[in-house]
Motif scaffolding. Sequence first.
Motif, mmCIF file in Angstrom:
data_model
loop_
_atom_site.group_PDB
_atom_site.id
_atom_site.type_symbol
_atom_site.label_atom_id
_atom_site.label_comp_id
_atom_site.label_asym_id
_atom_site.label_seq_id
_atom_site.Cartn_x
_atom_site.Cartn_y
_atom_site.Cartn_z
ATOM 1 N N LEU A 159 28.695 3.619 -21.793
ATOM 2 C CA LEU A 159 27.978 3.140 -20.596
ATOM 3 C C LEU A 159 28.163 1.653 -20.782
ATOM 4 N N VAL A 160 27.675 1.315 -22.191
ATOM 5 C CA VAL A 160 27.467 -0.056 -22.504
ATOM 6 C C VAL A 160 28.799 -0.768 -22.657
ATOM 7 N N ALA A 161 29.927 -0.176 -22.814
ATOM 8 C CA ALA A 161 31.325 -0.609 -22.952
ATOM 9 C C ALA A 161 31.793 -0.873 -21.372
ATOM 10 N N GLY A 162 31.485 0.132 -20.411
ATOM 11 C CA GLY A 162 31.663 -0.016 -19.173
ATOM 12 C C GLY A 162 31.392 -1.540 -18.791
ATOM 13 N N VAL A 163 29.750 -1.687 -19.085
ATOM 14 C CA VAL A 163 29.082 -3.034 -18.591
ATOM 15 C C VAL A 163 29.795 -4.088 -19.282
ATOM 16 N N ALA A 164 30.063 -4.077 -20.515
ATOM 17 C CA ALA A 164 30.605 -4.840 -21.395
ATOM 18 C C ALA A 164 31.850 -5.309 -20.812
ATOM 19 N N GLY A 165 32.539 -4.431 -20.405
ATOM 20 C CA GLY A 165 33.963 -4.662 -19.704
ATOM 21 C C GLY A 165 34.093 -5.735 -18.560
ATOM 22 N N PHE A 166 32.948 -5.144 -17.959
ATOM 23 C CA PHE A 166 33.061 -6.339 -16.523
ATOM 24 C C PHE A 166 32.715 -7.767 -17.006
ATOM 25 N N TYR A 167 32.094 -8.000 -18.125
ATOM 26 C CA TYR A 167 31.974 -9.560 -18.423
ATOM 27 C C TYR A 167 32.966 -10.046 -19.159
ATOM 28 N N LEU A 168 33.633 -9.191 -20.015
ATOM 29 C CA LEU A 168 34.915 -9.302 -20.635
ATOM 30 C C LEU A 168 36.075 -9.756 -19.965
ATOM 31 N N LEU A 169 36.162 -9.182 -18.733
ATOM 32 C CA LEU A 169 37.252 -9.325 -17.810
ATOM 33 C C LEU A 169 36.620 -10.069 -16.896
ATOM 34 N N GLU B 122 37.830 -13.216 -16.175
ATOM 35 C CA GLU B 122 39.199 -13.794 -15.435
ATOM 36 C C GLU B 122 40.026 -12.870 -14.647
ATOM 37 N N GLN B 123 39.582 -11.622 -14.625
ATOM 38 C CA GLN B 123 40.369 -10.637 -13.803
ATOM 39 C C GLN B 123 39.978 -10.368 -12.388
ATOM 40 N N ALA B 124 40.773 -9.899 -11.583
ATOM 41 C CA ALA B 124 40.242 -9.432 -10.234
ATOM 42 C C ALA B 124 39.071 -8.646 -10.384
ATOM 43 N N MET B 125 38.004 -8.927 -9.407
ATOM 44 C CA MET B 125 36.862 -8.079 -9.206
ATOM 45 C C MET B 125 37.160 -6.687 -9.144
ATOM 46 N N ILE B 126 38.213 -6.236 -8.716
ATOM 47 C CA ILE B 126 38.533 -4.679 -8.525
ATOM 48 C C ILE B 126 38.436 -4.163 -9.904
ATOM 49 N N LEU B 127 39.051 -4.843 -10.764
ATOM 50 C CA LEU B 127 39.329 -4.268 -12.156
ATOM 51 C C LEU B 127 38.016 -4.515 -12.989
#
Length: 115
Positions: A14-24, A26-31
Amino acid sequence: MADKFKFALAVLLLVAGVAGFYLLAEQAMILRVLAVMAGIGLAVAVAWQTEPGRRFFDFARESSAEARKVVWPSRKETMQTTGLVFAFVVVMALFLWLTDKSLEWLLYDLVLGWR
């Protein structure tokens, strides 16, 4: 012990998913949203494999079945009940206003003579 490990893994996913939101960032919002959704999905899948997770999902399934058994009031019954509540509120408001004004008159005019 295995359940605690699985639950810790679910929290990490769960934390990795939220962290992925912030780490990405520069990517499109859908990603970014898909990263969060994947983290949530994987966390739920792992948590489901624990004994407390199974009990929770059984409880949720039984709660849903019980909610389907509820006999909900018809529109007419709902409107009648709402009307009764409003009428009671108006009657109580008038009663309390009359009581307040009567006590005000009794105390200020008759007893204390302030008016």
